[in-house]
Design an enzyme around this catalytic site. Sequence first.
Site, PDB file in Angstrom:
ATOM      1  N   ILE A   1     -13.572   8.900 -10.725  1.00  0.00           N
ATOM      2  CA  ILE A   1     -13.656  10.361  -9.428  1.00  0.00           C
ATOM      3  C   ILE A   1     -13.724  11.608 -11.272  1.00  0.00           C
ATOM      4  O   ILE A   1     -12.982  11.547 -11.569  1.00  0.00           O
ATOM      5  CB  ILE A   1     -13.141  10.803  -8.880  1.00  0.00           C
TER       6      ILE A   1
ATOM      7  N   ILE B   1     -13.123   2.246 -11.318  1.00  0.00           N
ATOM      8  CA  ILE B   1     -13.315   3.577 -10.531  1.00  0.00           C
ATOM      9  C   ILE B   1     -12.855   5.206 -10.964  1.00  0.00           C
ATOM     10  O   ILE B   1     -11.901   5.179 -11.576  1.00  0.00           O
ATOM     11  CB  ILE B   1     -12.125   3.573  -9.135  1.00  0.00           C
TER      12      ILE B   1
ATOM     13  N   TYR C   1      -3.026   4.013  -6.657  1.00  0.00           N
ATOM     14  CA  TYR C   1      -3.202   2.698  -6.301  1.00  0.00           C
ATOM     15  C   TYR C   1      -1.652   2.490  -5.564  1.00  0.00           C
ATOM     16  O   TYR C   1      -2.152   1.484  -4.084  1.00  0.00           O
ATOM     17  CB  TYR C   1      -2.921   1.980  -7.745  1.00  0.00           C
TER      18      TYR C   1
ATOM     19  N   LYS D   1       0.081   4.231  -3.171  1.00  0.00           N
ATOM     20  CA  LYS D   1       0.173   5.196  -2.327  1.00  0.00           C
ATOM     21  C   LYS D   1      -1.143   4.509  -1.246  1.00  0.00           C
ATOM     22  O   LYS D   1      -1.328   4.254  -0.295  1.00  0.00           O
ATOM     23  CB  LYS D   1      -0.464   6.206  -2.736  1.00  0.00           C
TER      24      LYS D   1
END
Length: 175
Positions: free
Chosen positions: A100, A98, A144, A146
């Site tokens: 961004i 993952i 992760y 959170k």
Amino acid sequence: MPSLIRLKKLSIIEAEELLALSRKTFFDAFAHLNRPDDMQVYARKAFTLPQIKQELSNADSEFYFALVENEIAGYIKLNFNNSQTEFQDSEAMEIERIYILQNYQGKRIGGELLDFASQTAKLKSMKYIWLGVWEHNTNAIRFYQKNGFTIFSSHQFILGNDEQTDLLMRKQLEA
Ligand SMILES: CC(C)(COP(=O)(O)OP(=O)(O)OC[C@H]1O[C@@H](n2cnc3c(N)ncnc32)[C@H](O)[C@@H]1OP(=O)(O)O)[C@@H](O)C(=O)NCCC(=O)NCCS
């Protein structure tokens, strides 16, 4: 809150775009924390067009771009069954990647991708989601946590010639 992103499921047609994004986000995230040789050795295997095409052709893996106003902001890779890098538990889903892009980080796009991953896993009747994260990637570990993941184990990960420790985290899914 209205969703910021639109998701696009990828096929082999997007191989070159995915390759460029995968390489860029990987170097942006980790080049300043690792030896250049180790990064290059790893990237020469992981980020080639044949390798990315093979991953896109695997029926047990799914890739999605996160699009913001039609611009690519990041991506996620989900693994099921034997495509999981460990355990190969048919009741589990792995988030293998993952990422961004830096300009889009901290805007809840990663959080939306994790929500989407949870929904996808639930629809496929998975019991839990798991992932590996470098022990020094404290931002990601906090992110992760959170989002409901807890550490349950660790494993070794070889970056080039450097043996690193990845923490394994999981999130149980409600029935
Ligand atoms: C980790 C990552 C996927 C999180 O996605 P994101 O869209 O930036 O995260 P969100 O906006 O949904 O959540 C932000 C929270 O995550 C944490 N966080 C992680 N990286 C952050 C960053 N670069 N900027 C701001 N917050 C970050 C913060 O704790 C923040 O908490 P807050 O809401 O209390 O401020 C993304 O920052 C990223 O791609 N990082 C680089 C690559 C990476 O480490 N990938 C994971 C490999 S295992």
